[in-house]
Every structure is written in structure tokens, then in C-alpha cells.
Write a protein that holds these residues in place. Structure first.
Motif, PDB file in Angstrom:
ATOM      1  N   GLU A  51       0.883  -1.182   0.000  1.00  0.00           N
ATOM      2  CA  GLU A  51       0.000   0.000   0.000  1.00  0.00           C
ATOM      3  C   GLU A  51       0.913   1.222   0.000  1.00  0.00           C
ATOM      4  O   GLU A  51       2.038   1.167   0.507  1.00  0.00           O
TER       5      GLU A  51
ATOM      6  N   ARG B  88       0.798  -6.795  -4.623  1.00  0.00           N
ATOM      7  CA  ARG B  88       0.276  -7.834  -3.732  1.00  0.00           C
ATOM      8  C   ARG B  88       0.285  -9.163  -4.484  1.00  0.00           C
ATOM      9  O   ARG B  88      -0.130  -9.219  -5.649  1.00  0.00           O
TER      10      ARG B  88
ATOM     11  N   GLU C 147      -1.490 -11.627  -5.182  1.00  0.00           N
ATOM     12  CA  GLU C 147      -2.887 -12.068  -5.148  1.00  0.00           C
ATOM     13  C   GLU C 147      -3.011 -13.471  -5.735  1.00  0.00           C
ATOM     14  O   GLU C 147      -2.414 -13.766  -6.776  1.00  0.00           O
TER      15      GLU C 147
ATOM     16  N   THR D 143      -5.159  -7.244  -9.384  1.00  0.00           N
ATOM     17  CA  THR D 143      -3.905  -7.606 -10.036  1.00  0.00           C
ATOM     18  C   THR D 143      -2.779  -7.627  -9.004  1.00  0.00           C
ATOM     19  O   THR D 143      -2.957  -7.155  -7.872  1.00  0.00           O
TER      20      THR D 143
ATOM     21  N   GLU E  87      -4.011   7.466  -2.756  1.00  0.00           N
ATOM     22  CA  GLU E  87      -4.346   7.468  -1.332  1.00  0.00           C
ATOM     23  C   GLU E  87      -4.121   8.854  -0.726  1.00  0.00           C
ATOM     24  O   GLU E  87      -3.169   9.550  -1.072  1.00  0.00           O
TER      25      GLU E  87
ATOM     26  N   GLU F  46     -15.723  -3.576  -4.447  1.00  0.00           N
ATOM     27  CA  GLU F  46     -15.069  -2.388  -3.869  1.00  0.00           C
ATOM     28  C   GLU F  46     -14.323  -1.575  -4.922  1.00  0.00           C
ATOM     29  O   GLU F  46     -13.579  -2.119  -5.728  1.00  0.00           O
ATOM     30  N   LEU F  47     -14.535  -0.260  -4.858  1.00  0.00           N
ATOM     31  CA  LEU F  47     -13.809   0.666  -5.722  1.00  0.00           C
ATOM     32  C   LEU F  47     -12.803   1.467  -4.899  1.00  0.00           C
ATOM     33  O   LEU F  47     -11.667   1.688  -5.296  1.00  0.00           O
TER      34      LEU F  47
ATOM     35  N   GLU G  99      -8.278   7.871   6.228  1.00  0.00           N
ATOM     36  CA  GLU G  99      -7.674   7.514   4.941  1.00  0.00           C
ATOM     37  C   GLU G  99      -8.751   7.366   3.866  1.00  0.00           C
ATOM     38  O   GLU G  99      -9.774   6.731   4.100  1.00  0.00           O
TER      39      GLU G  99
HETATM   40  N1  GAP Z   1      -4.151   1.704   2.445  1.00  0.00           N
HETATM   41  C1  GAP Z   1      -5.365   0.995   2.560  1.00  0.00           C
HETATM   42  C2  GAP Z   1      -5.517  -0.029   1.540  1.00  0.00           C
HETATM   43  O1  GAP Z   1      -4.608  -0.345   0.808  1.00  0.00           O
HETATM   44  P1  GAP Z   1      -7.268  -1.674   0.525  1.00  0.00           P
HETATM   45  O2  GAP Z   1      -8.759  -1.758   0.729  1.00  0.00           O
HETATM   46  O3  GAP Z   1      -6.469  -2.917   0.699  1.00  0.00           O
HETATM   47  O4  GAP Z   1      -6.773  -0.530   1.514  1.00  0.00           O
HETATM   48  C3  GAP Z   1      -7.476   0.167  -1.304  1.00  0.00           C
HETATM   49  O5  GAP Z   1      -6.979  -1.099  -0.919  1.00  0.00           O
HETATM   50  C4  GAP Z   1      -7.902   0.178  -2.755  1.00  0.00           C
HETATM   51  O6  GAP Z   1      -6.819  -0.280  -3.575  1.00  0.00           O
HETATM   52  C5  GAP Z   1      -9.059  -0.781  -3.065  1.00  0.00           C
HETATM   53  O7  GAP Z   1     -10.301  -0.161  -2.828  1.00  0.00           O
HETATM   54  C6  GAP Z   1      -8.845  -1.072  -4.535  1.00  0.00           C
HETATM   55  O8  GAP Z   1      -9.412  -0.031  -5.315  1.00  0.00           O
HETATM   56  C7  GAP Z   1      -7.330  -1.013  -4.684  1.00  0.00           C
HETATM   57  N2  GAP Z   1      -6.749  -2.367  -4.666  1.00  0.00           N
HETATM   58  C8  GAP Z   1      -6.441  -3.110  -3.596  1.00  0.00           C
HETATM   59  N3  GAP Z   1      -5.913  -4.297  -3.969  1.00  0.00           N
HETATM   60  C9  GAP Z   1      -5.881  -4.286  -5.324  1.00  0.00           C
HETATM   61  C10 GAP Z   1      -5.438  -5.205  -6.325  1.00  0.00           C
HETATM   62  N4  GAP Z   1      -4.897  -6.369  -6.001  1.00  0.00           N
HETATM   63  N5  GAP Z   1      -5.567  -4.866  -7.619  1.00  0.00           N
HETATM   64  C11 GAP Z   1      -6.100  -3.672  -7.984  1.00  0.00           C
HETATM   65  N6  GAP Z   1      -6.520  -2.749  -7.083  1.00  0.00           N
HETATM   66  C12 GAP Z   1      -6.413  -3.046  -5.781  1.00  0.00           C
END
Ligand code: GAP
Length: 444
Positions: free
Chosen positions: A144, A176, A178, A188, A195, A260-261, A301
């Protein structure tokens, strides 16, 4: 989703990463139209956060951070997904995503084979820095962007004389590992986040949390997103991240359903307390306007995925429409109804003919407009077909140069959404586009 994926590839928005080698799972490349769209979304967010808020400043922190950062943040311990493998077909599953009856029977949802026990799998990518590959050189790719802000919060207070409440905004890559990466660019391994961390006095956090929820909702409304495709989802106790006291997602109705967006989180004083503990540095805020009162600020945040916003904007804009306009070869068109301020191409200049000086005149108009706008020029094929190509790219305005243009200095301005055409003096084009972009309201 298939239609969007195929349009994205065909028109150069998004390509599979390393496609000639069979593709790299969880990674995507943004082509000429995609990179423009992504940049415009990021610019729009940046403008909203920094230019329109006097109390928010920007930052661009590095992806590689001291490994202690991730111990302090809790990611080493808590940033895990529950995993199980099928012993027969070897498929790997996130156990929170498989049906309860399969999980309790330890039965693979794909082939019926036996599943292994569930284990925790940390999502952070590890690598090594320097020549040696040992535990001393271990380093993570940030999962993040937020932590880069927390470790710089004191620097920014000192260098920019910030007073609480204030915010720090950042756009950047995050990584990440994933396990489930389906649904195109939705989830992805490499992605970008936008942020903003807002530092507030303890006790005022709930008020600011509500305020930021309101502001983020209003932002999407101003961007022309279909508001019936957005909704709130509050995190229940099992969903809350380890740092959060309260969290709401803005969900969008993607082609595969509500997802989630963006997340709005009340992270309390968790992060700054942990960095105080792990770094040994005093991260208290000193309120000079209030008898030097000291406290660790709470953090609200707002965390949006930039690449996920690209998918949202593409899905939101995508439309197929039955039409019967002049010069059209078939009676269906695919159109991306982007807000003109986000469209990768703002205007396309199209000479009706190559000959009789029309192409040259059209080039002149293109040169005039490109100082201010992203302008395309297209000479090839019937005018109806050229309009269709621009509709598919989401170009909000087409400017057609014809024989009358040579005589009276006017051109045809064609609107993407209504397909209406009006004559406009060439000299007024730039101003006209400016007005149209400012007053744009999506009708369909
Ligand atoms: N700092 C807080 C944080 O990272 P999160 O809910 O894990 O919170 C925030 O991620 C946003 O990042 C999500 O709402 C999404 O839009 C985006 N996001 C998280 N993981 C993602 C991924 N693997 N691929 C694309 N977008 C991702």
C-alpha cells in the motif's frame, strides 16, 4: 466483461503483460489510449485533492522502504489470505472464496479432490537488496502507498509548516501476491493506488470520517459516474483491517457484480503509534496554537485503486446503441461515454476528402487545437466509419472539415453522445470545446 476486455485490447487501452510469452498473470500493460485515460483519472484525483484543498499537499515516496516499516504497520503479521490447495488438480484457492460445503468437507470445488488444511499466506512480495541474498538483505515491495506517507509525516509538518487538520496525497504503485486475479484489471498483483491520509485531532476523527465519506461520494458524482451504480458498504467486525476502527467501501456495480472501488478508513492512531514504537522516534504533533499540546494524530484515509478506477470508468462508459445516422454502415454502434475531461482523445479532426486542400486545412486546425487538447487526425475511410472509430475510443467531439469550410471558415462539430452536428466558426472552436467540457452532463 468480455466485451470490455476485447474492446480494450482492440483499441489499445489495455494489453496482457508479456503476451508473446503467453502472458504474465496479474499484470497488464496500458496502451496508448489506456495510459492517457489512466493519467487523466490520476490528474483529476490529484487536482481534487491538492489543488482544491488548501490543507492537502502531495508526496511521492519510494516503493522500497525499510523492512521494519512492514513489521510496524502489521503487514508482516497480518497481511495474509487463507489458502488451501487441491491435492489432485493442484489448484490453489482462497478459502474465504470457496463455498462453505466444500470447505467443511475439504473438497475441491473444481475436481472434487481433497483440499489441504487452510494456511495463512502473506501477500507481500519479497526480494533482496544488494549483492547478498540473506535475511539481512530482505526487502518488500510496498503493498500500500499509505506507509510512505506515515514515515514522512514529520518531515512534511516541518518543511511545509502544516497544522492539524491536514492531509497528504500520493499516487503510486503497490504490489500484492494475489492468488485470485480474474476479472481483467480488477484485482492484479501490480496496481496503482491514489491514497490520501488526513491527520486529525483525536476526538474529531468521527466527524472527519463522515466528512470524507461525503467528499469522496460527491467527487464521483462530479466525474459524471452513474450514481445508481455506486453504493456504500460498511465493513463488519470480520472484515475490518487490523488498523481500522471503522471502514466503508464505495462499491461499484462492475460487470461481474458489486465490488469495492475505494475504501474510507478510520485508522485511528494505530500507524503512528506503531511507527513510534518501532522507530523509537517521537511522532507526536505539537500544537503551537494550543499551549504546545502534544498528541498522536488520528488518521482518516481515503484509498482508491487507480487501475481499478480505469476499469470502473471503462465499464461505466461502455454502451451499445442502435442508431440510424447518415453515413452509417450498420445500425449499431459501440460508444464509450467518457466524461470529456477524462477521454483519452478530446477531439478528432476529420477532413471529408484528402484532396482539394481539405486535408491541409484540417491539419492546420489540428495544430491550433493541440496546444490545449489531445487531438487525433483521421483521413482513412468513409466519414461514418471514422465517426464509429472515434465513438469506440470515447472521443467526445469530432470536427469535420468540408468544402464549405474552405468558403466560410466554419466546420462541423459532431457530438459523440447525441451524434448531433452543428456548424461552428473555426476561430471559435477552442473556446467552444472549453465550454462543452465544463458544462458536460451525461444524458444516457
Ligand atoms: N491503504 C489501505 C488499503 O490499501 P485496501 O482496501 O487494501 O486498503 C485500497 O486497498 C484500494 O486499492 C481498493 O479499494 C482497490 O481499489 C485497490 N486495490 C487493492 N488491492 C488491489 C489489487 N490487487 N488490484 C487492484 N486494485 C487493488
Amino acid at each position: 466483461m468480455e466485451k470490455i476486455t476485447s474492446l480494450a485490447k482492440r483499441r489499445g487501452f489495455v494489453f496482457q503483460s508479456s503476451e508473446i510469452y503467453g502472458g504474465q498473470n496479474g499484470a497488464w500493460d496500458y496502451g496508448p489510449l489506456g495510459v492517457e485515460l489512466k493519467n487523466r483519472i490520476a490528474q483529476s484525483w490529484w487536482r481534487e485533492m491538492t489543488q482544491l484543498h488548501d490543507d492537502i499537499v502531495g508526496l511521492d515516496a519510494s516503493i522500497l522502504m525499510h523492512p521494519r516499516t512492514w513489521e510496524a504497520s502489521g503487514h508482516v503479521e497480518n497481511f495474509t489470505d487463507p489458502l488451501a490447495d487441491c491435492k489432485k488438480c493442484k489448484t490453489r484457492f482462497r478459502t474465504d472464496m470457496i463455498p462453505e460445503e466444500n470447505l467443511s468437507a475439504k473438497k475441491c470445488p473444481e475436481c472434487g479432490g481433497e483440499l489441504t488444511d487452510t494456511r495463512k499466506f502473506n501477500l507481500m512480495f519479497k526480494t533482496n537488496i544488494g549483492a547478498a541474498e540473506d535475511s539481512a538483505s530482505l526487502i518488500y515491495l510496498r503493498p500500500e502507498t499509505a506507509q510512505g506517507i506515515y514515515v514522512n509525516y514529520k518531515n512534511i509538518i516541518q518543511s511545509n509548516r502544516m497544522k492539524i487538520p491536514f492531509g497528504i496525497a500520493q499516487v503510486g504503485k503497490a504490489f500484492r501476491n494475489e492468488i485470485v486475479t480474474k476479472n481483467f484489471i480488477f484485482r492484479t498483483c501490480e496496481f496503482e493506488q491514489m491514497e490520501m491520509q488526513y491527520f486529525v485531532k483525536p476526538g474529531t476523527d468521527e466527524e472527519w470520517f463522515t466528512e470524507w465519506k461525503k467528499r469522496r461520494w460527491a467527487y464521483y458524482e462530479r466525474m459524471g459516474v452513474r450514481m445508481d451504480h455506486l453504493r456504500w458498504h460498511q465493513h463488519g467486525p470480520d472484515e475490518l483491517a487490523h488498523y481500522a476502527k471503522d471502514a466503508y467501501d464505495i462499491q461499484y456495480l462492475f460487470p461481474m457484480g458489486w465490488r469495492e472501488l475505494e475504501g474510507i478508513h478510520n485508522r485511528t492512531d494505530y500507524d503512528l503509534n506503531r511507527h513510534t514504537e518501532y522507530s523509537g522516534k517521537d511522532l507526536q504533533y505539537i500544537d503551537q496554537d494550543n499551549n504546545n499540546e502534544r498528541y498522536i494524530p488520528y488518521i482518516i484515509e481515503t484509498s482508491a485503486g487507480l487501475t481499478r478506477n480505469v476499469l470502473m470508468i471503462l465499464s461505466d462508459a461502455y454502451d451499445e446503441e442502435k442508431v440510424a445516422d447518415k453515413g452509417n454502415e450498420d445500425d449499431w454502434r459501440t460508444v464509450l461515454r467518457f466524461h470529456p475531461s477524462l477521454a483519452p482523445i478530446t477531439a478528432a479532426v476529420l477532413p471529408l476528402m484528402k484532396k482539394d486542400g481539405l486535408a491541409e486545412l484540417a491539419q492546420e486546425i489540428r495544430q491550433e487545437l493541440k496546444e490545449e487538447y489531445a487531438v487525433d487526425f483521421d483521413l482513412g475511410g468513409a466519414i461514418g466509419r471514422r465517426y464509429r472509430r472515434q465513438d469506440e475510443a470515447g472521443t467526445p467531439f469530432c470536427i469535420t472539415v468540408d468544402y464549405q469550410s474552405k468558403e466560410d471558415g466554419t466546420v462541423t462539430l459532431r457530438y459523440r453522445d447525441s451524434m448531433e452536428q452543428v456548424r461552428v466558426p473555426r476561430a471559435e472552436l477552442a473556446q467552444r470545446l472549453r465550454q462543452e467540457i465544463k458544462s458536460y452532463k451525461r444524458v444516457k
